[in-house]
Design an enzyme around this catalytic site. Sequence first.
Site, PDB file in Angstrom:
ATOM      1  CG  ASP A  68      16.501 -38.618 217.174  1.00 56.21           C
ATOM      2  OD1 ASP A  68      17.071 -37.763 216.481  1.00 56.21           O
ATOM      3  OD2 ASP A  68      15.511 -39.267 216.762  1.00 56.21           O
ATOM      4  CD  GLU A 133      16.086 -38.623 210.649  1.00 54.65           C
ATOM      5  OE1 GLU A 133      15.867 -38.716 209.446  1.00 54.65           O
ATOM      6  OE2 GLU A 133      16.500 -39.588 211.333  1.00 54.65           O
TER       7      GLU A 133
HETATM    8 ZN   LIG Z   1      20.087 -40.189 210.605  1.00 57.12          ZN
END
Ligand SMILES: [Zn+2]
Length: 375
Positions: A68, A133
Amino acid sequence: MSTVLEFTKELVARRSLTPEDDGCQAIMAARLRKLGFDIEPMRFGSVDNFWARRGSAAPLLVFAGHTDVVPSGPVEQWSAEPFTPTLRDGRLYGRGTADMKGGLAAMTVAVERYVSAHPGHQGSIGFLITSDEEGPSVDGTVKVVEALERRGEKMDWCVLGEPSCLERFGDTLRNGRRGSLTGILTVHGIQGHVAYPERADNPIHRVAPAMAELIATRWDEGNEHFPPTSFQISNFNSGTGAGNVIPGDATVRFNFRYSSAVTKEELKRRAHAVLDKMRVRYDIDWRPMGDPFLTAPGKLSAALQDAVEKVTGIRPRLDTGGGTSDGRFIAPTGAQVIEFGPRNASIHKIDECVDVAELEQLVDVYQDVLRRLLG
Ligand SMILES: [Zn+2]
């Protein structure tokens, strides 16, 4: 055209805004499957993750990272469309090139080269990939780690491909991160006319001296692995918009980045003591974002330092600066966790980019680490 560059472009072309993965993991998994990896998709909530492993023996060396990316920000400020990877002057531009699709491509290509040269390597190789994340990080790495722990699958070494270098490629390995603790402080006052302050209670005046003291406080001295704790106010909101009204309340959002020389309980206690001493009426919503973690110098950090020095001519220093990362979920399992990736000067910015030469060298570094640890 270079393999790692081609693969990075393929990943950057996908709009994988957290928690979307937009097919990045499928193309990584397809390449790993060809090398004999067992692929285990692990979807939690709206987040795609996968775990991949080649071999069943110990020790287990894992490459970890996220597909992501953060939003591009105003597209018109970019010199090219952020999800159209664009090569210019030896650099690849696009959202996620440095953070961290370049790292994902480099670890994949490194493992491809290593496995074809050493199909009977010792131990096992793993991949732990998430698409959560940059967001809340609740259905990503933490959940995969829990699943592995439940079935007793133990990581020995974990290389996170996050962009770790500062001035020059090769200058920095991250062997830990500071803790992060956010507080959302609501200060209660009494609204009134500015001409009649005795009939009101100004929350800005109440909280300002307390904030000044919090800003001036030295929370600790740090220690050999961590710089001193920092306190930063990120938002301060109050006021009705009118010039003749004392507001009824104020909201202050702040964050501690803290070392292992203090605990979050101690920071909370000391912040409350300052506010109480100043007789502020308030509530605080505390949001712990992650405890500090540290991998002491050992086999993994030595292998990475030696590999980076061999490839770049620079011996990287061990550092615990920067924002938090998913290493905070992996380190508590007892695995050694080190982050190493490209320079991070452009991450999360307009015109994020990575040097193509760095990507090539990153492949060589990861491949050399595989050789040093798994023969
Ligand atoms: Zn990163």
